[in-house]
Design a protein around this motif. Structure first.
Motif, PDB file in Angstrom:
ATOM      1  N   ASN A  15       7.064   0.695   7.169  1.00 22.70           N
ATOM      2  CA  ASN A  15       6.235   0.898   5.910  1.00 22.70           C
ATOM      3  C   ASN A  15       6.056  -0.197   5.408  1.00 22.70           C
ATOM      4  N   SER A  16       5.879  -1.205   5.961  1.00 24.91           N
ATOM      5  CA  SER A  16       5.938  -2.656   5.294  1.00 24.91           C
ATOM      6  C   SER A  16       4.882  -2.880   4.400  1.00 24.91           C
ATOM      7  N   GLY A  17       3.861  -2.042   3.780  1.00 27.70           N
ATOM      8  CA  GLY A  17       3.037  -2.288   3.088  1.00 27.70           C
ATOM      9  C   GLY A  17       3.025  -1.348   2.041  1.00 27.70           C
ATOM     10  N   SER A  18       3.986  -0.441   1.942  1.00 27.62           N
ATOM     11  CA  SER A  18       3.782   0.898   1.452  1.00 27.62           C
ATOM     12  C   SER A  18       4.490   0.516  -0.338  1.00 27.62           C
ATOM     13  N   ILE A  19       4.052   1.089  -1.179  1.00 27.06           N
ATOM     14  CA  ILE A  19       4.491   0.972  -2.483  1.00 27.06           C
ATOM     15  C   ILE A  19       5.909   1.200  -2.366  1.00 27.06           C
ATOM     16  N   VAL A  49      -1.553  -7.741  -6.503  1.00 26.67           N
ATOM     17  CA  VAL A  49      -1.328  -8.238  -5.400  1.00 26.67           C
ATOM     18  C   VAL A  49      -0.849  -9.761  -5.682  1.00 26.67           C
ATOM     19  N   ARG A  50      -1.504 -10.492  -6.550  1.00 23.23           N
ATOM     20  CA  ARG A  50      -1.286 -11.861  -6.851  1.00 23.23           C
ATOM     21  C   ARG A  50       0.284 -12.085  -7.353  1.00 23.23           C
ATOM     22  N   LEU A  59       0.865  -7.187  -0.011  1.00 26.80           N
ATOM     23  CA  LEU A  59       0.139  -5.786  -0.195  1.00 26.80           C
ATOM     24  C   LEU A  59      -1.410  -5.967  -0.264  1.00 26.80           C
ATOM     25  N   SER A  60      -1.805  -5.164   0.491  1.00 28.83           N
ATOM     26  CA  SER A  60      -3.493  -5.127   0.157  1.00 28.83           C
ATOM     27  C   SER A  60      -3.775  -4.395  -1.147  1.00 28.83           C
ATOM     28  N   PRO A  61      -4.974  -4.942  -1.604  1.00 28.15           N
ATOM     29  CA  PRO A  61      -5.644  -4.253  -2.706  1.00 28.15           C
ATOM     30  C   PRO A  61      -5.843  -2.672  -2.356  1.00 28.15           C
ATOM     31  N   SER A  62      -6.280  -2.247  -1.232  1.00 25.10           N
ATOM     32  CA  SER A  62      -6.679  -1.074  -0.857  1.00 25.10           C
ATOM     33  C   SER A  62      -5.526  -0.053  -0.959  1.00 25.10           C
ATOM     34  N   VAL A  63      -4.120  -0.592  -0.894  1.00 25.40           N
ATOM     35  CA  VAL A  63      -2.963   0.347  -1.008  1.00 25.40           C
ATOM     36  C   VAL A  63      -3.003   0.625  -2.270  1.00 25.40           C
ATOM     37  N   ILE A  64      -3.078  -0.151  -3.198  1.00 27.79           N
ATOM     38  CA  ILE A  64      -3.198   0.179  -4.555  1.00 27.79           C
ATOM     39  C   ILE A  64      -4.265   1.122  -5.063  1.00 27.79           C
ATOM     40  N   THR A  65      -5.450   0.979  -4.297  1.00 32.87           N
ATOM     41  CA  THR A  65      -6.564   1.810  -4.640  1.00 32.87           C
ATOM     42  C   THR A  65      -6.185   3.073  -4.278  1.00 32.87           C
TER      43      THR A  65
END
Length: 75
Positions: A15-19, A49-50, A59-65
């Motif tokens: 789950n390495s990109g999850s919040i 992300v920055r 983290l990808s911006p799409s994960v935040i979206t």
């Protein structure tokens, strides 16, 4: 079950990109700040992300979206 399907199912699930995973890597105070930023529609995904990249967290911006869409963020 085919050999390839078996190989696919044997792969570890990460789950390495999850919040949630990122929150476990941050201090309690930083985690609260991240959640506040996620809830604030005036904070752009690229800003988050920055800031995470500065801490060597990818983290990808799409994960935040997607997180915001799932958690009823209104603008």
């Amino acid at each position: 079950m085919g050999k390839f399907l078996s190989e696919i199912k044997e792969q570890p699930v990460g789950n390495s990109g999850s919040i949630d995973f990122i929150l476990t890597k941050l201090s309690e105070a930083d985690g609260r700040d991240l959640l506040d930023a996620l809830k604030d529609p005036t904070v752009r995904p690229t800003q988050i992300v920055r800031a995470l990249q500065a801490r060597q967290i990818k983290l990808s911006p799409s994960v935040i979206t997607r997180y915001r869409a799932a958690n009823v963020i209104t603008q």
